[in-house]
Design a protein around this motif. Structure first.
Motif, mmCIF file in Angstrom:
data_model
loop_
_atom_site.group_PDB
_atom_site.id
_atom_site.type_symbol
_atom_site.label_atom_id
_atom_site.label_comp_id
_atom_site.label_asym_id
_atom_site.label_seq_id
_atom_site.Cartn_x
_atom_site.Cartn_y
_atom_site.Cartn_z
ATOM 1 N N TYR A 89 0.855 -0.986 0.187
ATOM 2 C CA TYR A 89 0.037 -0.110 -0.312
ATOM 3 C C TYR A 89 0.904 1.307 -0.083
ATOM 4 C CZ TYR A 89 -2.795 -3.785 1.892
ATOM 5 O OH TYR A 89 -3.315 -5.122 2.129
ATOM 6 N N VAL A 90 0.424 2.137 -0.690
ATOM 7 C CA VAL A 90 1.001 3.731 -0.765
ATOM 8 C C VAL A 90 0.008 4.558 -0.003
ATOM 9 C CG1 VAL A 90 1.799 5.752 -2.032
ATOM 10 C CG2 VAL A 90 2.425 3.294 -2.722
ATOM 11 N N MET A 91 0.405 5.045 1.044
ATOM 12 C CA MET A 91 -0.566 5.897 2.037
ATOM 13 C C MET A 91 -0.031 7.439 1.652
ATOM 14 S SD MET A 91 -2.538 3.659 3.474
ATOM 15 C CE MET A 91 -2.533 2.091 3.825
ATOM 16 N N VAL A 92 -0.974 8.237 0.993
ATOM 17 C CA VAL A 92 -0.854 9.687 0.689
ATOM 18 C C VAL A 92 -1.738 10.538 1.752
ATOM 19 C CG1 VAL A 92 -0.878 11.215 -1.116
ATOM 20 C CG2 VAL A 92 -0.311 8.993 -1.791
ATOM 21 N N SER A 93 -0.978 11.411 2.273
ATOM 22 C CA SER A 93 -1.895 12.096 3.181
ATOM 23 C C SER A 93 -1.501 13.443 3.478
ATOM 24 C CB SER A 93 -1.566 11.620 4.741
ATOM 25 O OG SER A 93 -2.609 12.314 5.758
ATOM 26 N N PRO A 94 -2.165 14.542 3.747
ATOM 27 C CA PRO A 94 -1.507 15.931 4.082
ATOM 28 C C PRO A 94 -1.307 15.817 5.745
ATOM 29 C CG PRO A 94 -3.923 15.941 3.948
ATOM 30 C CD PRO A 94 -3.420 14.141 3.424
ATOM 31 N N VAL B 287 3.824 8.709 2.063
ATOM 32 C CA VAL B 287 4.005 9.819 1.152
ATOM 33 C C VAL B 287 3.180 10.971 1.873
ATOM 34 C CG1 VAL B 287 3.631 10.887 -1.118
ATOM 35 C CG2 VAL B 287 4.240 8.304 -0.744
ATOM 36 N N THR B 288 3.634 12.005 2.236
ATOM 37 C CA THR B 288 3.050 13.069 2.936
ATOM 38 C C THR B 288 3.254 14.421 1.900
ATOM 39 O OG1 THR B 288 4.677 13.599 4.312
ATOM 40 C CG2 THR B 288 2.873 12.184 5.069
ATOM 41 N N TYR B 289 2.604 15.333 1.859
ATOM 42 C CA TYR B 289 2.621 16.835 1.139
ATOM 43 C C TYR B 289 2.004 17.850 1.895
ATOM 44 C CZ TYR B 289 -2.509 16.139 0.293
ATOM 45 O OH TYR B 289 -3.644 16.083 0.305
ATOM 46 N N SER B 290 2.647 18.962 1.488
ATOM 47 C CA SER B 290 1.658 20.053 1.978
ATOM 48 C C SER B 290 1.749 21.310 1.075
ATOM 49 C CB SER B 290 2.459 20.693 3.520
ATOM 50 O OG SER B 290 3.665 20.977 2.987
ATOM 51 N N ALA B 291 0.963 22.452 1.344
ATOM 52 C CA ALA B 291 1.334 23.511 0.539
ATOM 53 C C ALA B 291 2.337 24.478 1.009
ATOM 54 C CB ALA B 291 -0.264 24.320 0.378
ATOM 55 N N GLN C 8 5.746 24.438 3.961
ATOM 56 C CA GLN C 8 7.377 24.144 3.804
ATOM 57 C C GLN C 8 7.486 22.870 4.314
ATOM 58 O OE1 GLN C 8 9.806 26.784 6.103
ATOM 59 N NE2 GLN C 8 8.238 27.188 7.360
ATOM 60 N N TRP C 9 6.624 22.127 5.160
ATOM 61 C CA TRP C 9 7.292 21.202 5.849
ATOM 62 C C TRP C 9 6.748 19.852 5.242
ATOM 63 C CZ3 TRP C 9 10.296 22.957 8.877
ATOM 64 C CH2 TRP C 9 10.154 23.933 9.791
ATOM 65 N N GLY C 10 6.075 19.606 4.178
ATOM 66 C CA GLY C 10 5.689 18.698 3.356
ATOM 67 C C GLY C 10 5.013 17.556 4.086
ATOM 68 N N GLY C 11 4.310 17.857 5.301
ATOM 69 C CA GLY C 11 3.477 16.797 5.882
ATOM 70 C C GLY C 11 4.430 15.956 6.944
ATOM 71 N N ALA C 12 5.620 16.424 6.929
ATOM 72 C CA ALA C 12 6.519 15.151 7.633
ATOM 73 C C ALA C 12 6.251 14.942 8.976
ATOM 74 C CB ALA C 12 8.152 15.912 7.755
ATOM 75 N N ARG C 13 5.452 15.957 9.888
ATOM 76 C CA ARG C 13 4.986 15.507 11.301
ATOM 77 C C ARG C 13 3.845 14.639 11.110
ATOM 78 N NH1 ARG C 13 5.139 22.018 12.596
ATOM 79 N NH2 ARG C 13 3.770 21.723 10.582
ATOM 80 N N ALA C 14 3.035 14.539 10.242
ATOM 81 C CA ALA C 14 1.944 13.493 9.995
ATOM 82 C C ALA C 14 2.524 12.131 9.886
ATOM 83 C CB ALA C 14 1.180 13.855 8.898
ATOM 84 N N ALA C 15 3.663 12.105 9.060
ATOM 85 C CA ALA C 15 4.423 10.835 8.601
ATOM 86 C C ALA C 15 4.696 10.384 10.106
ATOM 87 C CB ALA C 15 5.636 11.029 7.942
ATOM 88 N N VAL C 16 5.090 10.695 11.037
ATOM 89 C CA VAL C 16 5.376 10.161 12.236
ATOM 90 C C VAL C 16 4.304 9.372 12.985
ATOM 91 C CG1 VAL C 16 6.413 10.741 14.744
ATOM 92 C CG2 VAL C 16 7.389 11.935 12.777
#
Length: 216
Positions: free
Chosen positions: A82-87, A117-121, A123-131
């Motif tokens: 699975y590939v999990m894509v999240s903001p 796989v995380t993203y944002s509009a 500068q952080w790219g959703g890195a904190r969500a990834a944790v």
């Protein structure tokens, strides 16, 4: 190799702008999976009519679950990974993604890997969500691989179709995605061989009573 991409957004309006930024990121994932020769499907929560009030798939009697829920359960069961894509929402994963995944028991995902796989509009790219997602996905049974993808200012990186915007470094972005997906393929292939060999029986899932998790 059969993979599911879970899109973690269901908001189809502005603001934010552009709407459904995550769809671009999911299409970019699909583009790299296709380049690697993997079969893939995208699961879009806007296309699935989830039960309201909440009722997970495994809580329905046999043959009584809504057809869309049943169909997705079968797709999850037969996938290799699975590939999990999240903001990011409040330093956590998307509520839309968590709500969708919570409809399915860990036995459907178990002994298969996932990629975050995380993203944002911004500068952080959703890195904190990834944790936060590492804990959630581990509990769900689809252990995340160590490499992750974070895309800051995704609207400045990807076109609506998932292609790179003019001026972006294709080799660097493709290599960045491919590093994570290469790990996903490796673990998915290893897990598939182990499941096929049947050398160790998988323990049953905890489905009915929280006390099943208790120590003696």
């Amino acid at each position: 190799m059969n993979l599911l991409i879970f899109l973690g957004t269901e908001r189809d309006s502005t603001p934010p702008h552009p709407a459904r930024l995550g769809a671009r990121v999911a299409r970019a994932c699909a583009r790299r999976l296709h380049a690697a020769g993997a079969d893939h499907e995208t699961v879009d929560p806007l296309e699935i009519d989830l039960p309201s009030p909440f009722k997970p798939h495994f809580a329905f009697a046999a043959g009584k679950a809504p057809r869309q829920l049943d169909d997705l359960a079968n797709r999850i069961r037969t996938a290799d990974g699975y590939v999990m894509v999240s903001p990011e929402y409040n330093h956590s994963m998307s509520p839309a993604l968590a709500h969708l995944l919570n409809h399915f028991g860990s036995s459907l995902f178990a002994y298969k890997p996932s990629a975050i796989v995380t993203y944002s509009a911004g500068q952080w790219g959703g890195a904190r969500a990834a944790v936060n997602m590492r804990t959630f996905l581990s509990e769900l049974g689809c252990l995340p691989v160590s490499a992750m993808v974070h895309v800051p200012k995704a609207q400045e990186v990807f076109e609506e179709n998932g292609g790179l915007l003019e001026g972006e470094d294709a080799d660097r972005w493709d290599g960045y995605f491919d590093r994570t997906f290469s790990q996903l393929f490796w673990w998915a292939e290893a897990a598939a061989r182990q499941r096929a060999a049947g050398s160790r029986e998988a323990p049953g899932a905890f489905k009915k009573d929280p006390s099943q998790r208790n120590a003696p």
